[in-house]
Design an enzyme around this catalytic site. Structure first.
Site, mmCIF file in Angstrom:
data_model
loop_
_atom_site.group_PDB
_atom_site.id
_atom_site.type_symbol
_atom_site.label_atom_id
_atom_site.label_comp_id
_atom_site.label_asym_id
_atom_site.label_seq_id
_atom_site.Cartn_x
_atom_site.Cartn_y
_atom_site.Cartn_z
ATOM 1 N N TYR A 153 -6.344 -6.220 -0.491
ATOM 2 C CA TYR A 153 -5.383 -5.285 0.117
ATOM 3 C C TYR A 153 -5.989 -3.890 0.091
ATOM 4 O O TYR A 153 -6.560 -3.453 -0.912
ATOM 5 C CB TYR A 153 -4.072 -5.280 -0.670
ATOM 6 C CG TYR A 153 -3.083 -4.223 -0.216
ATOM 7 C CD1 TYR A 153 -2.116 -4.526 0.735
ATOM 8 C CD2 TYR A 153 -3.123 -2.923 -0.730
ATOM 9 C CE1 TYR A 153 -1.211 -3.560 1.163
ATOM 10 C CE2 TYR A 153 -2.233 -1.957 -0.304
ATOM 11 C CZ TYR A 153 -1.277 -2.275 0.639
ATOM 12 O OH TYR A 153 -0.390 -1.322 1.067
ATOM 13 N N GLU A 241 -2.399 0.436 6.797
ATOM 14 C CA GLU A 241 -2.329 -0.609 5.774
ATOM 15 C C GLU A 241 -3.008 -1.869 6.299
ATOM 16 O O GLU A 241 -2.633 -2.383 7.357
ATOM 17 C CB GLU A 241 -0.873 -0.902 5.424
ATOM 18 C CG GLU A 241 -0.702 -1.972 4.355
ATOM 19 C CD GLU A 241 0.766 -2.293 4.102
ATOM 20 O OE1 GLU A 241 1.156 -2.361 2.930
ATOM 21 O OE2 GLU A 241 1.506 -2.482 5.083
#
Length: 431
Positions: A153, A241
């Site tokens: 991530y 993101e």
């Protein structure tokens, strides 16, 4: 007092419409946007990333089944992924009214891509996040399917606690990052970015190492991190993101899925980005409200709430609920309101057939209560209001506002405070 289901729905609606997701400290999260948030389809975000040199899967966009088939052939990939392009989540488990199950399909045969696209395009896809009738699919993305050996991530976002942009990463990707932060906070890594200096080489390499990339992949991941920051600046993003930022068996670092949030205040210099805004899935009433700088969220009750400020809206919903009523919606005026906005707000509220009463709850700090009162009387007369109207006003120029309402001769129920207003609105429906 615990928040009611109504105020929770309002809060959820506000987050969907305007949120800038900050995972670093939920207690410090703030949602600051007077307008509907910019929505981009997956392929549009990937195109922006591609233009900044970020590694993404090879892909094409198709509007017809024949285009999808040709795109699959041009890819010449070992495996192909076909994705229906809608804004709602849960596509993989969705159902089309054509009978096809799933909005995401993998295949090694280009001919199958054409067959699947024929059952997607022009049909409604229903997922857990769409309306009951689903959303019509007008575009599909045909992309090269890549194996992922490891998922991480990575995000860049604006955060007040850092007074600027910050990188956030975790070696645990491909899952809800908030769950990772809650269960294994030691696996969340942060790096503040000097807005004048940008992402330094040592920072990018350190973050890549924290994400678990090793050897040549560490340098490759660091390069992708720097390119993502370039994109962040280039499009005036508040958040980029990537989940997952993946590693392939062939030794590639690829951004497989991304979410980009944009600063609405930069629209004047990001015209090409904002021109991509897909409004086909937006609620028509929300869109109509946005034209007048009003924020509208529909609920399932019968008492319309007309307020200024999200906090006051949720409090109003809670007190209506407390007294046995159900809010039908809330409409937030915000600050700097003009009489015409009040009139247009009433048009939106009265157009909802569920509405059996309207509760106006205004605290006039920036807002001039007299402007609200003039707008209310104009709307009542010209729209021939036929449902009970309860008005509670406090703050700037409130005495003049009350005089305007009283001398109007209109059947307006004045309330002394919010509790009194909620009681009167609920009682008016029960009569």
């Amino acid at each position: 007092m615990a928040a009611s289901m109504a105020s929770q729905a309002v809060a959820k609606g506000l987050r969907i419409a305007t949120s800038k997701h900050i995972l670093l400290d939920k207690a410090k999260c703030t949602w600051l946007s007077p307008r509907r948030w910019l929505n981009l389809q997956e392929y549009q975000s990937k195109k922006l990333m591609q233009e900044s040199g970020v590694a993404v899967q090879r892909f094409y966009v198709a509007d017809t089944a024949s285009e999808a088939l040709e795109a699959a052939k041009r890819l010449n990939a070992k495996e192909i992924v076909l994705k229906a392009q809608i804004l709602a989540g849960g596509r993989g488990k969705g159902v089309f009214d054509s009978g096809l199950k799933g909005g995401v399909h993998l295949t090694k045969d280009p001919a199958v891509v054409g067959e699947l696209a024929n059952k997607m395009l022009g049909f409604n896809l229903t997922t857990k996040q769409t309306p009951k009738e689903g959303v019509k699919v007008k575009t599909v993305m045909v992309a090269e399917a890549l194996d992922i050996t490891r998922e991480t991530y990575f995000a860049i976002l604006m955060d007040r606690s850092f007074n600027g942009p910050v990188m956030v990463g975790s070696p645990q990707g491909g899952m809800d990052i908030e769950e990772v932060a809650a269960s294994t906070p030691e696996l969340i890594f942060k790096e503040a970015i000097d807005i004048f200096e940008g992402v330094r080489d040592d920072q990018a390499l350190r973050m890549a190492a924290n994400l678990g990339f090793k050897g040549a992949l560490q340098r490759q991941a660091a390069d992708q991190i720097k390119r993502l920051y370039d994109l962040f600046l280039k499009v005036d993003a508040t958040q980029v993101e990537v989940n997952p930022l993946g590693e392939t068996p062939e030794g590639q670092v690829v951004c497989f899925d991304a979410k980009i949030n944009f600063d609405d205040n930069a629209e004047f210099r990001q015209k090409s980005v904002f021109a991509m805004d897909d409004m086909t899935e937006a609620d028509p009433t929300e869109m109509a409200a946005a034209k007048w700088d009003l924020k509208y969220i529909g609920l399932d009750g019968n008492i319309a709430c007309f307020v200024n400020g999200a906090g006051l809206a949720m409090a109003t919903c809670d007190i209506i609920d407390l007294h046995g009523g159900k809010p039908a919606n809330f409409l937030d005026l915000g600050g700097g309101v003009k009489e015409k906005q009040v009139y247009e707000a009433f048009k939106l509220l009265t157009a909802d057939p569920k509405v059996e009463a309207i509760l106006v709850n205004i605290f006039g700090g920036i807002v001039n209560c007299a402007i609200i009162a003039n707008g209310i009387t104009k709307a009542c007369r010209e729209l021939e209001l036929r449902v009970p109207l309860v008005v509670r006003l406090e703050g700037t120029n409130v005495h003049e506002a009350k005089r305007i309402l009283t001398e109007s001769g209109l059947p307006i129920l004045a309330a002394d405070d919010l509790d009194d207003a909620a009681k009167k609105a609920v009682a008016a429906i029960k009569k």
